[in-house]
Design an enzyme around this catalytic site. Structure first.
Site: not given
Length: 816
Positions: A680, A723
């Protein structure tokens, strides 16, 4: 004694005997029931004539013929006769002389025959005398084993001097069948008859002696047991009188009482009774005694038939969940649905719930709230770090110090067979040479199998189907797929600043005030102070450290109150620094991203989301790429893909053809002691390297996430909510994420979505445009065309180079 001459009698009446043999010089009781026999006896008595008594060959014959009668019998005289009211006769018959039938002269109404007397053949020899004495001795021994025989019979035998009379007397009193008695009667030689009778008497004596020995042994054993029982009863009475009790017997009685009260299933009750009987036979000083005693203790302490009644009120359950936990609406709704289904089915069945989330978000307390809402007992098992399968299933009793597994121990502590059992930290169960505890949990957490769960120590089935299991974990990756398949995963994400503030106001401050003995008026924390603690002294997904910091402040206030009882304080920013020290966390994003070649990425961790900085620099070299910061293989591959993409678009970046050949790249992710991995960070790595190569700074208020491909596409990633919350905690106001992850923003709290902006990405071209403020490379379609041109040119020229064309003239680098 000389033998008598045979004498013939004419027309002697014959009476058949079914089950008896009449011997000479003996007396035989006789019952006459047939009409022919009654007529014969009455006429014989009337005329004073003797009768011939002959045994039947087959006692089952109802109407005998001449062929059914034996040929040798005994002449008898009826000494006494009694007529019974039913018409039958009872007679006492005395035998006189043996005879043999020569011919029958009459058949109806009863038999008559011509008979010949058979005298005894006796020769006086020493052998006959010896056999006479031996027979007498044997018979006396036989009589000694028959206590019901009168003693006069023994004296009578001693007084019999005639060997023939002795043989007839012994034969008439012995328990012989008709055939053996008839054979003795037919043997007219006295010596042979005595020898035959001695053999029968010896055999009978052996049987009687063996039976007497068996009876004596049994009697002795019975007397011994009765004696022991009697003595024990006396001893018990004496001990009770003196106030003393046998400890072993007292323990046995206590255990038997507990077994009766435990309500065990039939199979378990049989095992308990068997072990209790074994305990009674084992001396108390034997090591085996304590093993059996401990085992029975466990059997009697388990709740085999004890359970609490569920009291499920859906409205009350929702109220309890709201009182104990702030927010977590989706999780609460799922729990209420679970309870509602159980109420309708009247049985709590269904998937095992597994709460997954970072530490301190309320996973364990949710299990306690479920137990409170159902009215059940709550027990918690922490399996973190467990590596021995025996911790779950228990040890076998053959081992020293053996004990049941943690499941059985928890049921013993709960006292009911249907508690709410929370298996905490299930993701941290290990495996080694002692077995795999996760595999042992497969049976425990399977509603189809755990109804017959068998602990190694108990070695008896225990029904776990009524236990409500709830599991907690920080991450799913370390849980084996079969175990994960048995559970329904319910994620719990980190809290926002607003949520932490509400939790602190509603729960944490009140809890710590009570813990530290303070009243609410003695120490007050305003919302501004709580926000300062949240932002400057803690950075976590949960609220555990927040509670510790609040507790630290209130402890210091408690000290002052203890010194001065009238002391009261409203915590200010200045006093907060005195209590907690200088702030530990700062918003350093702008400072860290103030130079080119630095981008802010987003990362998911087991304890919540966080930000990380990607730094890139270049130096003269030979085109090497260095990656540092404890990066995993996947993250290194993302960095390599980003470099390859930018090398393929070096012309669009305005770089010389030999830039990558004469310069080395170094990509570093700070916090080098922390391992990092995952795809990611691809967008952030590509952006940091693009910032370095173009000389443009990345927007300091921007963080990004997404996986990249060699063609520049941006692929979706996981952990979006964590996140985004991590970015919010770090002061980020804008987040770039893959377009296919837009749906995941629905899980982000509304106040966070409203306070931040989100940019969906399809490719790196869009990412560079937003992060660096201007288009840097063409979109994915143009890049694919350029790749095709490169491929064709490489085939034609034998080397790979980028065709320079309009893309270079229109590139932002050239404009710059």
């Amino acid at each position: 004694m000389p033998a008598k001459q045979e004498t013939a009698h004419q027309a002697l009446a014959i009476l058949p005997l079914q089950e008896a043999v009449l011997f000479p010089n003996t007396v035989l009781p006789l019952a006459v029931v047939k009409k022919t026999g009654i007529q014969l006896v009455e006429e014989a008595l009337k005329d004073g004539r003797p009768i011939g008594f002959v045994a039947l060959k087959d006692r089952e014959v109802e109407t005998p013929t001449a062929e059914d009668l034996r040929r040798i019998g005994t002449i008898g005289i009826i000494q006494k006769m009694l007529k019974v009211p039913d018409g039958t006769l009872r007679c006492i018959v005395g035998g006189t002389q043996a005879f043999e039938i020569s011919s029958f002269t009459q058949v109806e109404p009863y038999f008559k025959a011509d008979v010949v007397e058979l005298p005894d053949k006796t020769r006086e020899t020493e052998e006959l005398v010896a056999m006479h004495r031996n027979l007498t001795t044997l018979f006396q021994r036989l009589l000694s084993y028959l206590p019901q025989v009168p003693r006069e019979m023994e004296m009578e035998v001693q007084n019999i001097a005639d060997p023939n009379l002795l043989t007839y007397f012994v034969a008439s009193t012995m328990r012989l069948d008709v055939a053996e008695k008839q054979a003795i009667l037919e043997e007219r030689d006295t010596a042979k008859r005595m020898r035959r009778l001695t053999m029968l008497l010896t055999k009978e004596l052996e049987v009687v002696e063996l039976g007497h020995k068996i009876q004596s042994d049994i009697q002795k054993e019975m007397e011994k047991n009765q004696r022991e029982f009697y003595l024990r009863q006396q001893l018990r009475a004496i001990q009770e009188e003196l106030g003393e009790v046998d400890p072993q017997q007292a323990e046995t009685n206590e255990l038997r009482k507990k077994i009766d009260e435990a309500g065990m299933p039939e199979e378990v009750r049989k095992a308990a009774d068997r072990e209790l009987d074994r305990l009674q036979r084992v001396p108390s000083a034997s090591p085996e005694y304590s093993v059996v005693r401990t085992y029975l203790d466990w059997l009697t302490q388990l709740p085999w038939n004890v359970q609490t009644t569920d009291q499920i009120d859906i409205a009350q359950a929702r109220k309890i969940l709201d009182e104990d936990h702030y927010d977590l609406e989706k999780v609460k709704d799922r729990i209420v649905e679970y309870l509602a289904v159980g109420k309708l089915k009247k049985k709590m069945t269904g998937p095992i719930l597994c709460f997954v989330g970072p530490p301190g978000v309320g996973k364990t307390s949710l299990g306690q709230s479920i137990a409170k809402a159902m009215g059940r007992k709550f027990v918690r098992l922490s399996v973190g770090g467990v590596r021995d399968e025996a911790e779950i299933r228990g040890h076998r009793r053959t081992y020293i110090g053996a004990m049941p597994g943690t499941i059985v121990r928890a049921l013993r502590d709960a006292g009911t067979k249907n508690p709410v059992m929370m298996i905490d930290e299930i993701d941290k169960v290990g495996a080694d040479f002692r077995g795999d505890p996760q595999s042992a949990l497969l049976e425990v957490l399977d509603p189809e199998q755990n109804s017959t769960f068998r602990d190694h120590y108990l070695d008896l089935p225990f029904d776990l189907s009524e236990v409500l299991f709830i599991c907690t974990a920080n991450q799913l990756e370390t849980i084996s797929p079969p175990l994960r398949d048995r559970m329904e995963i319910i994620p719990l994400h980190g809290y926002t600043e607003l949520e932490k503030l509400q939790i602190a106001k509603r729960f944490l401050v009140k809890k710590q005030q009570a813990v530290n003995g303070l009243r609410s008026t003695q120490a007050r924390l305003s919302d501004r102070i709580l926000r300062s603690i949240i932002n400057d002294y803690t950075r976590e997904a949960g609220v555990r450290n927040l509670e510790r910091e609040i507790g630290t402040v209130l402890r210091k206030v408690a000290r002052k109150v203890a010194e001065t009882p009238s002391y009261k304080e409203k915590i200010s920013a200045e006093s907060l620094v005195d209590y907690l020290g200088k702030p530990r966390f700062f918003n350093e994003v702008k400072k860290r991203v103030a130079t080119v070649g630095v981008a802010t990425g987003l990362a998911w961790t087991p304890v919540g989301g966080d930000i990380l900085f990607i730094e890139a620099t270049a130096m003269p070299g030979k085109g090497a790429v260095t990656l540092t910061g404890q990066l995993g293989d996947v993250m290194k591959e993302s960095a390599t893909a980003a470099v390859s993409f930018l090398r393929a678009h070096s012309a669009d970046l305005g770089l010389p053809d030999d830039f990558f050949a004469k310069n080395d790249l170094h990509v570093h992710v700070p916090a080098g002691a922390v391992p990092k991995d995952g795809p990611s960070a691809g967008v952030a790595m590509a952006t940091a390297i693009a910032s370095l190569l173009t000389g443009r700074r990345v927007d300091p208020n921007l963080a990004m996430t997404g996986e990249i491909t060699l063609t520049g596409q941006v692929l979706p990633v996981g952990g979006i909510k964590e996140k985004v919350l991590g970015a919010k905690r770090a002061g980020i106001s804008k987040v770039m994420l893959p377009r296919r992850n837009e749906v995941d923003l629905d899980d982000v709290p509304k106040e966070v979505r409203e306070s931040m902006s989100f940019v969906p990405l399809d490719d790196l071209a869009g990412a560079f445009t937003v992060a660096l403020g201007a288009p840097i490379v063409p979109a994915v379609e143009t890049a694919a065309s350029a790749a095709n041109v490169v491929s064709l040119k490489s085939r034609r020229n034998g080397r790979a180079s980028v065709k320079r064309g309009p893309a270079r003239r229109n590139s932002p680098a050239r404009k710059r």
